[in-house]
Scaffold this active site. Structure first.
Site, short mmCIF file in Angstrom:
data_model
loop_
_atom_site.label_atom_id
_atom_site.label_comp_id
_atom_site.label_asym_id
_atom_site.label_seq_id
_atom_site.Cartn_x
_atom_site.Cartn_y
_atom_site.Cartn_z
N GLY A 19 0.84 -1.20 0.00
CA GLY A 19 0.00 0.00 0.00
C GLY A 19 0.87 1.24 0.00
O GLY A 19 2.10 1.17 0.08
N GLY A 21 0.85 5.70 1.08
CA GLY A 21 0.19 6.83 1.73
C GLY A 21 0.99 8.08 1.46
O GLY A 21 1.98 8.07 0.71
N GLY A 22 0.57 9.17 2.10
CA GLY A 22 1.23 10.43 1.86
C GLY A 22 2.68 10.46 2.29
O GLY A 22 3.49 11.21 1.74
N MET A 23 3.04 9.65 3.31
CA MET A 23 4.39 9.70 3.86
C MET A 23 5.21 8.44 3.57
O MET A 23 6.33 8.33 4.07
CB MET A 23 4.33 9.92 5.37
CG MET A 23 3.88 11.31 5.76
SD MET A 23 4.91 12.61 5.06
CE MET A 23 6.48 12.21 5.79
N VAL A 26 4.71 1.06 1.09
CA VAL A 26 5.03 -0.14 1.86
C VAL A 26 5.04 -1.35 0.93
O VAL A 26 4.14 -1.52 0.10
CB VAL A 26 4.02 -0.36 3.00
CG1 VAL A 26 4.38 -1.60 3.82
CG2 VAL A 26 3.98 0.87 3.92
N LYS A 41 9.09 -0.01 4.43
CA LYS A 41 8.48 1.29 4.17
C LYS A 41 9.55 2.22 3.61
O LYS A 41 10.63 2.37 4.19
CB LYS A 41 7.90 1.88 5.45
CG LYS A 41 7.22 3.22 5.27
CD LYS A 41 6.58 3.68 6.59
CE LYS A 41 5.86 5.01 6.43
NZ LYS A 41 5.24 5.43 7.71
N ASP A 134 -0.79 11.02 15.77
CA ASP A 134 -1.59 10.75 14.57
C ASP A 134 -2.39 9.46 14.74
O ASP A 134 -2.47 8.64 13.82
CB ASP A 134 -0.68 10.66 13.34
CG ASP A 134 -1.45 10.83 12.03
OD1 ASP A 134 -2.56 11.41 12.06
OD2 ASP A 134 -0.96 10.36 10.98
#
Length: 379
Positions: A19, A21-23, A26, A41, A134
């Site tokens: 997957g 994400g913004g940061m 993975v 990651k 977060d």
């Protein structure tokens, strides 16, 4: 360097993407030395050269690696290959709490168990003076029947002044880790920010407790109590509005969530240890066998206007603008039924509804009703 299936990163072979994400992106990979599957990651291409993003990934590795707990995703190492910084973590098969809640609601006992595991993970982080900053359903993985808190990319150690709230006098002093963001800069996900996060103010462990309260509300009631149509409206609601907690939750759990979501830090729980103690008590009460009601509720008839006025006063009280409301009239016109209906409405919204009785007769102390309500609160 591109992370493609079959490519090698140090001693790891990339197997498949998991997957993004913004940061970070993975990947599932194989550790050729130990023969185990891991998750890697890596910063996305547009952030690979960003100094702050690289430091944030390092901070995530340092934070998670220092926390050895069954409900926190383990980090094994951080490395660099051809200029790409990567993080090696345990591979978790399962689904995120976000995906699970989107599919369907959870049974109360399962939701409470997951909530406790997340709480234990935060308790461990706070004992080591780390804030997550977060916490949200997308950062919780459900795997092999348990929760794992992930993504400590925004985590930071809070300084010794703030830590003294939960540390004993004999605890060693730990200097603050330099922050990646200055005071006044927003960090986190708007839907799960605490009021102090929205304001860009200094944070301590109580900020995570507010985020946990929002997550707990979603777990138990199925809704985010502050979410609005835009991020700006949501953050305004977090600062200004009472939580919207309409639902069929036990009153004790509603009160617990409201205390987690107190906008005033001093009215909020002060530590996750205290939250878990109350959560255990409320979970035991909520999951105990219930007796069937012996009476059928009688609907309000002809008192809709008065009930609406009482509801407006109740909403003001929940928003911190309380007042005294007197319900008067001749005997037998339904005053008791009307006040009972508004008390039940208040309970549904997470308020404590206590009843104190006035006794006629010579020498009856006028404060007896208050004593009765205080006794109900204590017990």
């Amino acid at each position: 360097m591109p992370f493609l299936p079959g490519s090698k990163v140090g001693s790891y072979e990339i197997l498949a993407p998991v997957g993004s994400g913004g940061m970070g992106d993975v990947f599932r990979a194989k550790d050729s030395k130990l023969g185990r599957q891991v998750a890697i990651k890596v910063l996305p291409a547009h952030l690979a050269a960003n100094a702050e993003a690289r430091e944030r990934l390092r901070r995530e590795a340092q934070a998670a690696a220092s926390l050895d707990h069954p409900f926190i995703c383990k980090v094994f190492e951080i490395g660099e290959s051809d200029g790409s910084l990567f993080l090696v973590m345990e591979f978790l098969s399962g689904e995120t709490l976000f995906d699970r809640l989107r599919a369907s609601s959870l049974p109360l006992d399962e939701a409470l168990r997951i909530a406790r595991e997340i709480g234990e993970a935060l308790e461990e982080a706070h004992k080591n003076r780390f804030l997550h900053r977060d916490l949200k359903p997308a950062n919780v993985m459900l795997t092999q029947g348990h929760a794992k808190v992930m993504d400590f990319g925004l985590a930071r150690q809070f300084d010794c002044v703030v830590a003294s709230v939960v540390a004993s006098d004999s605890a060693p002093t730990i200097a603050a880790t330099p922050a990646l963001t200055e005071q006044g800069v927003l960090v986190g996900t708007p839907d799960y920010m605490s009021p102090e996060q929205v304001r860009g103010a200094p944070l301590d462990q109580r900020s995570d407790l507010f985020s946990f309260g929002i997550l707990l509300c979603e777990l138990l009631a199925g809704t985010n109590p502050f979410r609005r149509d835009s991020a700006t409206e949501t953050m305004a609601a977090i600062l200004r509005d009472p939580p919207n907690m309409a639902g069929d939750l036990p009153q004790g759990l509603m009160i617990l969530i409201r205390r987690l979501l107190a906008k005033d830090l001093n009215q909020r729980y002060q530590s996750m240890t205290d939250v878990l103690a109350d959560l255990d008590r409320q979970a035991a009460a909520a999951t105990a066998p219930k007796e069937e009601p012996s009476e059928i509720p009688i609907p309000l008839i002809g008192r809709e206007q008065e009930f609406a006025e009482l509801k407006r006063a109740m909403v003001d009280a929940l928003a911190g603008r309380g007042s005294i409301v007197m319900v008067g009239g001749e005997p037998g016109i339904g005053k008791t039924h009307l006040t009972g209906a508004i008390l039940e409405e208040a309970r549904k919204r997470g308020a404590f509804a206590g009843i104190g009785h006035c006794y006629e007769g010579e020498g009856a102390p006028p404060y007896i009703p208050l004593v009765e309500v205080i006794e109900q609160i204590v017990h």
